[in-house]
Design an enzyme around this catalytic site. Structure first.
Site, PDB file in Angstrom:
ATOM      1  N   THR A   1       0.916  -0.932   0.008  1.00  0.00           N
ATOM      2  CA  THR A   1      -0.044   0.358  -0.126  1.00  0.00           C
ATOM      3  C   THR A   1       1.317   1.224   0.325  1.00  0.00           C
ATOM      4  O   THR A   1       1.604   1.341   0.570  1.00  0.00           O
ATOM      5  CB  THR A   1      -0.731   0.594   0.832  1.00  0.00           C
ATOM      6  OG1 THR A   1      -1.680   1.002   1.297  1.00  0.00           O
ATOM      7  CG2 THR A   1      -0.090  -0.068   2.531  1.00  0.00           C
ATOM      8  N   GLU A   2       0.594   2.244  -0.532  1.00  0.00           N
ATOM      9  CA  GLU A   2       0.907   3.303  -1.222  1.00  0.00           C
ATOM     10  C   GLU A   2       1.959   3.991   0.253  1.00  0.00           C
ATOM     11  O   GLU A   2       3.048   4.939   0.223  1.00  0.00           O
ATOM     12  CB  GLU A   2       0.425   4.189  -2.375  1.00  0.00           C
ATOM     13  CG  GLU A   2      -0.361   5.092  -1.183  1.00  0.00           C
ATOM     14  CD  GLU A   2      -1.530   5.760  -2.970  1.00  0.00           C
ATOM     15  OE1 GLU A   2      -1.582   5.514  -3.643  1.00  0.00           O
ATOM     16  OE2 GLU A   2      -1.726   6.578  -2.178  1.00  0.00           O
TER      17      GLU A   2
END
Lengths: 219, 206, 219, 206
Positions: free
Chosen positions: D45-46
Site C-alpha cells: 500500500t502506497e
C-alpha cells in the site's frame, strides 16, 4: 542543535511566521499532528502555504485552519475527498490556490530538499497535464520530467514515541510523510504520544534520528 | 606554537554546545578527546551512525561498529544507525552543524584541497571528503600552517586538486587561527609568532 | 517475486555472468559478504565491474577476486588503504580501471537507480576534478553537477538476520551500503548470520523489505 | 458479460504467484478477495506497507493502519513499514510486479486516463496514480468497457487528461479481456459478445 522538549503545543509553534510554508504530516488522519495544528490555529499565523497529502477532512485540524482563512495555498496530491467540503468550497470560490503534485513527487521533492539535491529527473507525470511546461529529457531511452525540491519553513509531524535525545519512531502506516518532512524543513516540530528516557529506543529501530528534530511535545 | 593536541582542543572549544559534528579521519578525530559530555555534542560518522562514542577498548572491539577510518568505536545512549544514502543525505542536506577536516591546502576564500596531491603516481582516494566539505553548516580545518618543505598551506588559490569550493569557514593551525571566506583570510590569534611575520611568511595580506 | 532461500553461497551466485556489474556491500570489512565473494571467486565469472566503497583489503575477499584477474573495473570512493596492495599493484600496472566517485555520490547514484530517478543535480564535487566534463547548472543560487544512476546486475550484501519472508535487518555500522545496494540491482543476494521464522522481525524495524531481496543464504 | 467480482477474479488469476502487488483504490481492492494465501502474493500500500492484510473487522479498526483509500486494514506476518519516500521509490523504481488500477479510458497502445475527467468544475486529485502507472512492471486495468453513455472506454487515443503514457499492459472488462501495448489492442477473450460485434461497437480493429 539538540532537540528541545516543550510543555505545550502552543510553545512549540509560537514562532511560526505569516507567509511560512508549513509541511504537515499525515495521510488522512493517520500521523496527522492534531494538537500542533490546533495550536497553529490559536497562534494565528496567516498567508500560509500548507504541504500535506490531502486538503483537510471534516471541520477539524487542517480543515479548520483552512476555514479560518489562514491558508493562501495548498500543495497536495489528493484534495478531493468525501469530507473535504471546506477546501472544496474555498477552491470553487477561488479563495485558495492549489498546486496538485503526484504523491510520489510530493515525497521525493521533500526528500530532495532534505538531501541537498538541486533538482531531479523524474519518471512520473511524463506526457500528462501535471508535467506541462516543465523541462523534460530523454535519458537512456526513457523520458523524464525535471522536478525541484520542496522545502518547508516549519514541519509539524506526528510520531508515536520520542526518547529524550530526540529520536523518533512511528506506528504502522501513521509513519507515512513524517520522516521525509522531518528532513525538509528549517524547524521540525514533532507531536508524540510517548516520551521515554535516552536508551528507550533501540538505535537499530530509530526512524527519524534526533538531528532532524528541533522540538518535541507530548500530546 | 601549538601542538596537534592543542589545536584539537581549540577546535573543540569553538564547537557550540549541542552541535551535531562529523570529525574527519586522521587528526580531526583527536577533537573528540576534548569534547565533554556536558557539551551535548553528538558525533556523526559517515558510515551510518549518530551518537558515536570513544574508540573501543583493546580486546573489546566490535568490528560491526567502526568509524570512517574503520577503527572500532563505541555507541553512546541515544545513538541511531542508518544506511549510507541516509547518512550522506544528512551531510549533503546541510544538517550537520560542524565538520572538522584535515587539509593539504586551504585558500583565503575557503577553497579546500585535502584528497589528492596531484602526484602522477598517487592512487586517488576521496571517500566522503567532498560530501562533508559542501554539506556541513561550518567546516573547520585543522592542519600545520606550513608544509614540511616550508611552503604555506594557507594560499591565495589552491594548487592541489580541489575538494570543495568556498566551503571552509575556520582554519586552526599550529601558528594561528583564521577565519576564511568571501572576504579573504582574517587572522584571529597567533601562537609564538607575530602577525606581521606570519603575513610575510605566508605572502598574504591578513 | 518472493525471496528464495538457498543452501549454499555457491548456488546463490551460480548465474552471475561474465561482464556483470556487481554491487558489493560493506565498508571495509563491516557488512562485507565474505562467503558470497568467496563463492563468486569459485564460480569464475570474469570481466566484472565491481562497485564497493573500497578496492579490497589484504589478500582475501574482494582483494582475492581482483588478484584472480576477474575484475575489469572498480567503481569506488576510497581505493587507497594501508592494505590495498592488490589493487594498488593492478592499478599501477594499468591492469584495472578505476572510476573514483565521492562516497555520497556512490550512495545517491545507487539510491537513484533503485528509486527510478533518471539523473539528479548534486552539490558534491562542484569545481573539482571529479566533476570535470560533467554538466553543471545553477539552481537557486547554488551550482550543482548532474549525476546519473548506478545500477547493478547483481548485488551481494551482508546482513545480520533474515526472516523467512525475506525481510532483512543489519547490525550497527555494518548496515552501511547494504540497504541502498538492495534497491539498485536486478538480482539481490543477501548473506545473513541468522535466519528466523516469519514474524521473527518486528515490521517496524525492517530495514530492507523482502521485495528487494531475491536470494538469502545463511553463512 | 462479467460482473465486477468476476472481473476481479480474472485479474487475480492472472497475477503470478509470489508477486508484489499494489491494488488501486475502488474496484481493484476487490482483487484481494480472490488471492489465496497459497499464491504467496504480497500486497503493497502506497502509504508505507508491504504485507497488508484484509480490511479490519468492524469495531476492531486501528486508524494507524490504513490503506491508500484510508480504510482500516490489517497486518500479515512478515509485513514491513516504511516512509512515503521509500514507498514511492519502491513503485517508481520498478520493484512492484503488478499494479491494478481503474480507468476512465485506456488507449490501444496502453495510455491511461484515470485521474481527471477534465470537467471545468471538477477538483482535480491525482494521489499515487501517476506513480503507480509508470512504476509497476505490469499495469492491469479493470473497468467496464463502455461508459454509461455508451461511449467506448478502450480508444485509439485518450481524450481525458492522461495519467501515464504507454503503461497499461492488460485490460479486464465486463465484456472482454485485452492485451494493449506498442502493437495495439489484442482481444484475448470475450464474455457474451462476439469479437466482430465488439470491434464494431468499439470502432477498433482488434
Amino acid at each position: 542543535m539538540r532537540t528541545a522538549f516543550l510543555d505545550t503545543p502552543d510553545e512549540a509553534v509560537a514562532d511560526v511566521a505569516d507567509g511560512s510554508t508549513v509541511l504537515i504530516g499525515g495521510f488522512g488522519l493517520a500521523g496527522m499532528p492534531i494538537a500542533l495544528i490546533d495550536a497553529l490555529i490559536r497562534q494565528g499565523a496567516g498567508d500560509l502555504t500548507i504541504v500535506n497529502n490531502n486538503a483537510g477532512n471534516g471541520d477539524t485540524g487542517l480543515a479548520a485552519l483552512l476555514a479560518k482563512g489562514r491558508v493562501r495555498k495548498v500543495i497536495c496530491s489528493f484534495p478531493r475527498q468525501h469530507d473535504s467540503w471546506v477546501f472544496d468550497d474555498l477552491y470553487r470560490r477561488g479563495a485558495i490556490e492549489l498546486e496538485l503534485v503526484p504523491q510520489g513527487n510530493l515525497a521525493e521533492r521533500m526528500r530532495a530538499a532534505g538531501a541537498g539535491i538541486g533538482a531531479f529527473f523524474c519518471p512520473t507525470g511524463v506526457g500528462t497535464p501535471l508535467a506541462e511546461g516543465k523541462e523534460t529529457r530523454e535519458i537512456d531511452g526513457r523520458t523524464y520530467v525535471l522536478e525541484y525540491p520542496l522545502r518547508g519553513d516549519v514541519a509539524l509531524i506526528g510520531a508515536l514515541r520520542a526518547d529524550r535525545a530526540g529520536n523518533l519512531v512511528y506506528r504502522k502506516t501513521a509513519r507515512n510523510f513524517g520522516p521525509v518532512m522531518a528532513t525538509a524543513a528549517a524547524t521540525v516540530v514533532a507531536e508524540v504520544r510517548e516520551l521515554v528516557d535516552v536508551g528507550g529506543i533501540d538505535p537499530e529501530a530509530v526512524v527519524t534520528p534526533s538531528i532532524f528534530v528541533d522540538r518535541v511535545v507530548l500530546a | 606554537m601549538r601542538t596537534t593536541d592543542q589545536i584539537a582542543a581549540a577546535v573543540a572549544a569553538d564547537i557550540p554546545p549541542g552541535s551535531f559534528v562529523n570529525l574527519g579521519i586522521g587528526q580531526p578525530t583527536m577533537v573528540a578527546d576534548h569534547l565533554t559530555t556536558e557539551s551535548g555534542v553528538v558525533l556523526h560518522t559517515e558510515n551510518g551512525m549518530l551518537g558515536m562514542g570513544p574508540a573501543a577498548e583493546p580486546g573489546h572491539e566490535d568490528w560491526d561498529l567502526t568509524n570512517a577510518g574503520k577503527q572500532a568505536v563505541t555507541e553512546l545512549p541515544g545513538a541511531a544507525y542508518f544506511h549510507h544514502a541516509d547518512s550522506f543525505a544528512m551531510m549533503r542536506g546541510g544538517h550537520l552543524d560542524v565538520c572538522v577536516l584535515g587539509a593539504f591546502q586551504v585558500s583565503v576564500t575557503g577553497d579546500l584541497a585535502n584528497w589528492h596531491t596531484g602526484a602522477p603516481d598517487a592512487i586517488p582516494a576521496v571517500g566522503g571528503a567532498m560530501d562533508l566539505a559542501i554539506g556541513a553548516k561550518q567546516v573547520f580545518v585543522m592542519m600545520t600552517l606550513f608544509a614540511k618543505d616550508g611552503s604555506p598551506k594557507l594560499v591565495e588559490a589552491c594548487t592541489y586538486p580541489l575538494t570543495g569550493l568556498a566551503c571552509v569557514t575556520r582554519l586552526y593551525t599550529d601558528l594561528a587561527t583564521f577565519e576564511v571566506g568571501p572576504d579573504g583570510a582574517r587572522l584571529l590569534t597567533t601562537y609564538g609568532v607575530d602577525a606581521a611575520e606570519l603575513a610575510e611568511r605566508l605572502g598574504l595580506e591578513l
